[in-house]
Design a protein around this motif. Structure first.
Motif, PDB file in Angstrom:
ATOM      1  N   ALA A   1       0.871  -1.185   0.000  1.00 42.00           N
ATOM      2  CA  ALA A   1       0.000   0.000   0.000  1.00 42.00           C
ATOM      3  C   ALA A   1       0.901   1.226   0.000  1.00 42.00           C
ATOM      4  O   ALA A   1       2.065   1.155   0.421  1.00 42.00           O
TER       5      ALA A   1
ATOM      6  N   THR B   1      -4.458  11.304   0.741  1.00 41.76           N
ATOM      7  CA  THR B   1      -4.556  10.491   1.966  1.00 41.76           C
ATOM      8  C   THR B   1      -4.830  11.406   3.154  1.00 41.76           C
ATOM      9  O   THR B   1      -4.199  12.464   3.294  1.00 41.76           O
TER      10      THR B   1
ATOM     11  N   TYR C   1      -0.062   0.108   8.526  1.00 41.54           N
ATOM     12  CA  TYR C   1      -1.375   0.489   7.982  1.00 41.54           C
ATOM     13  C   TYR C   1      -2.116  -0.747   7.478  1.00 41.54           C
ATOM     14  O   TYR C   1      -1.558  -1.570   6.750  1.00 41.54           O
TER      15      TYR C   1
ATOM     16  N   PRO D   1      -5.566  -1.771   5.417  1.00 44.90           N
ATOM     17  CA  PRO D   1      -6.668  -1.238   4.622  1.00 44.90           C
ATOM     18  C   PRO D   1      -8.028  -1.650   5.166  1.00 44.90           C
ATOM     19  O   PRO D   1      -8.178  -2.716   5.769  1.00 44.90           O
TER      20      PRO D   1
END
Length: 190
Positions: free
Chosen positions: A167, A173, A186, A188
């Motif tokens: 990602a 963002t 992170y 998703p």
């Protein structure tokens, strides 16, 4: 405004991964890997072309992750222990055990841009042991670097119900996600 160029790698981190039976992952807190010199990751996968009616009727390309290398000024002892499986004896000497296996980890980093840095995460990495080499000192000191080879594959993300490889942030963002990029891996969401 979107970046027109990228340059310079920095803010490299690793987060040890624990893989579940379904290939999903949970991650430890990211740890800094200072001294990044370069990162090269080439896509892995094969293309498949099906011919019919005397033409390439259908074509596809498989995503088998990436392979490449990360060059650092010096590989930190913490990475050697956490990821490469080196052990520390009672006299604080790092020992490479013959049967040690590299553990899975996420690699987090950023490339600078003319407007804003783009932050990346590779979700499932394994690293090779680095080569051991050095040169004599000549008239001036020239730093020697260390390189680890990387293989990057996917992990399963239940929220998306997909296998994911990487990602990266975009110019839109949200600020909370962007500013927290290096504090945790992170994940998703759908």
């Amino acid at each position: 405004m979107a970046n027109k160029i990228k340059y310079g790698i920095k803010n490299v981190y690793y987060a040890v991964a624990t893989l579940a039976a379904n290939n999903s992952a949970t991650y430890d807190t990211p740890v800094a890997l200072p001294g990044a010199v370069s990162l090269t990751l080439d896509p892995e996968g094969d293309n498949s072309v099906f011919y019919a009616d005397n033409i390439a009727y259908y074509a596809t390309y498989s995503n088998n992750g990436y392979s490449g290398s990360l060059e650092l000024a010096l590989i930190p002892d913490a990475f050697r222990k956490d990821v490469l499986g080196e052990i520390e004896d009672s006299k604080d000497v790092l020992v490479e055990e013959q049967g040690a296996q590299s553990v899975h980890f996420a690699l987090i980093f950023q490339f600078e841009g003319d407007e804003k840095a783009t932050r990346h995460v590779m979700y499932n990495c394994v690293a090779s042991r680095p080569s051991t080499n050095g040169n004599t000192k000549e008239a001036s000191i020239e730093p020697q670097t260390e390189t680890i080879n990387l293989t990057v594959t996917s992990v399963y993300n239940a929220s998306l119900d997909k296998d994911i490889v990487k990602a990266r942030t975009s110019d839109t963002t949200d600020s909370t996600t962007y500013s927290g990029w290096f504090t945790s891996v992170y994940t998703p969401t759908a």
